[in-house]
Design an enzyme around this catalytic site. Structure first.
Site, PDB file in Angstrom:
ATOM      1  CE  LYS A 166      -3.368   2.596   3.077  1.00  0.00           C
ATOM      2  NZ  LYS A 166      -3.900   2.653   4.017  1.00  0.00           N
ATOM      3  CG  ASP A 215      -5.926   7.769   4.840  1.00  0.00           C
ATOM      4  OD1 ASP A 215      -6.548   8.479   4.326  1.00  0.00           O
ATOM      5  OD2 ASP A 215      -5.736   6.799   5.466  1.00  0.00           O
ATOM      6  CE  LYS A 219      -6.343   8.448   8.146  1.00  0.00           C
ATOM      7  NZ  LYS A 219      -7.053   7.499   8.879  1.00  0.00           N
ATOM      8  CG  ASP A 228      -1.787   5.044   5.014  1.00  0.00           C
ATOM      9  OD1 ASP A 228      -1.729   4.137   5.735  1.00  0.00           O
ATOM     10  OD2 ASP A 228      -2.926   5.725   4.590  1.00  0.00           O
ATOM     11  CG  ASP A 253      -9.921   7.420   7.148  1.00  0.00           C
ATOM     12  OD1 ASP A 253      -8.767   7.392   6.321  1.00  0.00           O
ATOM     13  OD2 ASP A 253      -9.919   7.464   8.269  1.00  0.00           O
ATOM     14  CD  GLU A 276      -6.734   5.349   2.740  1.00  0.00           C
ATOM     15  OE1 GLU A 276      -7.825   5.256   3.301  1.00  0.00           O
ATOM     16  OE2 GLU A 276      -5.640   4.705   3.180  1.00  0.00           O
ATOM     17  NE  ARG A 326     -10.950  -1.457   4.262  1.00  0.00           N
ATOM     18  CZ  ARG A 326     -11.600  -1.568   5.228  1.00  0.00           C
ATOM     19  NH1 ARG A 326     -12.834  -2.372   5.254  1.00  0.00           N
ATOM     20  NH2 ARG A 326     -10.981  -1.145   6.265  1.00  0.00           N
TER      21      ARG A 326
HETATM   22  N1  BES Z   1      -4.074   4.400   6.964  1.00  0.00           N
HETATM   23  C1  BES Z   1      -5.319   4.226   7.755  1.00  0.00           C
HETATM   24  C2  BES Z   1      -4.990   3.309   9.046  1.00  0.00           C
HETATM   25  C3  BES Z   1      -3.890   3.812  10.040  1.00  0.00           C
HETATM   26  C4  BES Z   1      -4.567   4.121  11.262  1.00  0.00           C
HETATM   27  C5  BES Z   1      -2.727   3.406   9.874  1.00  0.00           C
HETATM   28  C6  BES Z   1      -3.784   4.607  12.088  1.00  0.00           C
HETATM   29  C7  BES Z   1      -1.762   4.068  10.852  1.00  0.00           C
HETATM   30  C8  BES Z   1      -2.147   4.557  12.016  1.00  0.00           C
HETATM   31  C9  BES Z   1      -6.405   3.719   7.103  1.00  0.00           C
HETATM   32  O1  BES Z   1      -6.658   4.070   5.803  1.00  0.00           O
HETATM   33  C10 BES Z   1      -7.810   3.886   7.906  1.00  0.00           C
HETATM   34  O2  BES Z   1      -8.078   5.004   7.665  1.00  0.00           O
HETATM   35  N2  BES Z   1      -8.368   2.974   8.238  1.00  0.00           N
HETATM   36  C11 BES Z   1      -9.616   3.162   8.998  1.00  0.00           C
HETATM   37  C12 BES Z   1     -10.686   2.088   8.271  1.00  0.00           C
HETATM   38  C13 BES Z   1     -12.070   2.494   8.531  1.00  0.00           C
HETATM   39  C14 BES Z   1     -12.433   3.799   7.886  1.00  0.00           C
HETATM   40  C15 BES Z   1     -12.902   1.335   8.199  1.00  0.00           C
HETATM   41  C16 BES Z   1      -9.475   2.953  10.281  1.00  0.00           C
HETATM   42  O3  BES Z   1      -8.830   2.073  10.818  1.00  0.00           O
HETATM   43  O4  BES Z   1     -10.132   3.837  11.287  1.00  0.00           O
HETATM   44 ZN    ZN Z   2      -4.905   4.903   4.881  1.00  0.00          ZN
HETATM   45 MN    MN Z   3      -7.601   5.758   5.535  1.00  0.00          MN
END
Ligand code: BES
Ligand code: ZN
Ligand code: MN
Length: 511
Positions: free
Chosen positions: A265, A270, A277, A288, A347, A349, A351
């Site tokens: 990825k 992000d 966020k 990310d 968010d 994204e 996947r």
């Molecule tokens: N890049 C983030 C995940 C992340 C969170 C990485 C904290 C490093 C530290 C990912 O794209 C994300 O935002 N995931 C969301 C998924 C949700 C919206 C289904 C999450 O984990 O909150």
């Molecule tokens: Zn992300």
């Molecule tokens: Mn995200």
């Protein structure tokens, strides 16, 4: 970097000499220490009696020899009980030795055999030593205009070994390559997104591919469009930086078969998109792209060690920004394989970009797929900061990955994907899938979604959201990017290339 010698002598002039000592030796000195004690007129046993030398694991005892011996300074490293000494504490032990030598400008020498026991032979220990050395000496220099930090400066390390100097040297070199490639990945993670755009990652990948004679293709936006990568492109809609799919092929076998696909990825920043966020959650999102960094680090090792294995690396890279063209919650997008996706959360994204990369890798002949990325905060809730979350559709392939992870000291822990979980990602009134089925089991939802694209191809998903960045420095990790999974993936490729992967032995590694 490493000179391996077999003619150790206490009288040879050296600067700092490192010796390992197990704890069971504190009552009776073994040959080596007995010898040393004699040379020091019994002063070593005196020090030990007085409790001045700590043989517990990871303790570092420095003794100045004041002209009585060849070495100016002895570093006696406590290893703890001999039967408890294993790869993991060997890594940490060497890490703490190097930390304690920070700022030291001496040439260092080591009696490498003093660190071996039944389970760690001199070659294992040599590899771990060199790997820990390069990892522990890593520093991200950053962008401060004034930098006063003192740097160590070991240009040469002398390793004394009684047997097979050449093989010891090559173990040291392998370890060093693994460590250096980990550091390359750390650097990429630590560079902020204004200085590392998708185009910059593509340039970096080109440099790597050219240096190591691999074929590389950068798929630009038009091409991605033509190929129907609607999931990947949706994430890029809000950006002024064009998305790129980086594709590198390393052909280590005669024919392009039994290909391992490594997918990383590469979201350079992000924001969460319109599912934006929080101001706390957004800080650090330059990391990310740690999955991309991991597979690029792995490629560096592959390039330098040239295993007989075919490897396909695919990196979908873009940032996830907000703009008039951004994709939005409620949008329905069509992925490359034709499956439609209802976007419930912009968010989620990771996947989306990985889904098209998985389809693409399969079409390019990948017969095994590992995707790695910072997918979910949920994996941190589930497993914390020490374990990478793993999900799979193939227990046998997973075991191989598990064995590689054990041998690299990068622990992974498997999370299940049940039929109920699959139902949740398939639950949409208007599309085939949804990208965010809601709170419960976040990490698993990411995996279950990607599994819909891996389908029958043996596949492991590694969620490194908790392990890609160190918030506290450790013996081996500085603050910031850890380079996690570089070594595991390289180890795995190596195991595939030798074709002697022993499932039994990797199973016995699980505890
Ligand atoms: N890049 C983030 C995940 C992340 C969170 C990485 C904290 C490093 C530290 C990912 O794209 C994300 O935002 N995931 C969301 C998924 C949700 C919206 C289904 C999450 O984990 O909150
Ligand atoms: Zn992300
Ligand atoms: Mn995200």
């Amino acid at each position: 970097m490493f000179t391996v010698l077999n003619d150790f002598n206490w009288n040879t002039k050296q600067e700092t000499l490192i010796i390992g000592c197990f704890k069971n030796l504190d009552t009776k000195l073994n040959g080596l220490l007995e010898n040393l004690d004699e040379k020091l007129n019994g002063q070593l046993s005196l020090l030990i009696q007085e409790g001045e030398i700590d043989f517990n694991n990871k303790s570092v005892n420095s003794i100045y020899t004041l002209g009585r011996l060849g070495p100016k300074k002895l570093v006696i490293v406590g290893l703890g009980e001999e039967e408890n000494f294993n790869q993991d504490n060997a890594r940490d032990t060497f890490g703490s030795v190097f930390k304690s030598l920070k700022g030291n400008k001496d040439t260092i020498s080591i009696l490498i055999e003093s660190f071996t026991n039944k389970s760690l032979d001199v070659f294992n220990i040599s590899r771990i030593f060199a790997e820990a050395f390069s990892m522990a000496s890593y520093e991200f220099t950053g962008y401060k205009t004034k930098n006063n930090e003192e740097k160590s400066n070991f240009n040469e390390i002398i390793v004394y070994s009684e047997l097979e100097c050449n093989k010891v040297k090559s173990s040291l070199e392998t370890g060093y390559i693994f460590g250096q490639a980990t550091n390359s990945a750390r650097n990429l993670v630590n560079i902020p997104s204004n200085l590392l755009t998708p185009s910059d990652i593509a340039l970096y990948a080109k440099g790597l591919a050219n240096q190591y004679d691999m074929s590389i293709e950068i798929l630009e936006k038009d091409m991605l469009n033509q190929m129907g990568m609607g999931a990947f492109l949706a994430v890029n809609q809000g950006s002024s930086e064009p998305a790129k799919m980086i594709v590198i092929k390393y052909q280590g076998r005669e024919d392009w078969e039994e290909v391992i696909g490594l997918i990383g990825k590469g979201v350079t920043f992000d924001t969460g998109g319109y599912s934006v966020k929080s101001k706390e959650g957004i800080v650090g999102m330059k990391s990310d792209m740690a999955g991309a960094a991991a597979v690029l680090g792995t490629l560096e090792i592959i390039g330098r060690t040239r295993p007989k294995q075919n490897v396909l690396v695919v990196i979908p890279t873009t940032d996830n920004l907000i703009g008039p063209n951004s994709f939005k919650p409620d949008d329905v997008i069509t992925s490359m394989c034709g499956k439609t996706i209802e976007v419930l959360n912009t968010d989620a994204e990771g996947r989306l970009v990985l889904a098209d990369a998985i389809t693409y890798a399969k079409r390019q002949g990948a017969q095994f797929i590992i995707d790695v990325g910072t997918l979910t905060g949920g994996v941190i809730t589930a497993l914390g900061y020490e374990m990478t979350g793993a999900m799979t559709n193939n227990g046998k392939f997973f075991k191989q990955v598990l064995g590689a992870s054990y041998n690299s000291g990068e622990p992974i822990w498997r999370l299940p994907i049940t039929e109920k979980d699959k139902e949740r990602v398939r639950n949409s009134r208007i599309a085939d899938l949804n990208n965010s089925p809601g709170g419960a089991g976040h990490a698993i939802m990411g995996g279950a979604f990607l599994g819909e694209f891996a389908e029958e191809t043996p596949w492991v998903h590694l969620d490194i959201a908790g392990t890609a960045v160190a918030y506290k420095p450790t013996d081996l990790n500085a603050l910031g990017g850890t380079g996690v999974m570089v070594r595991t993936l390289a180890f795995l490729v190596n195991e595939f290339s030798t074709n002697v992967f022993n499932e039994e032995s990797s199973m016995s590694l699980i505890n």
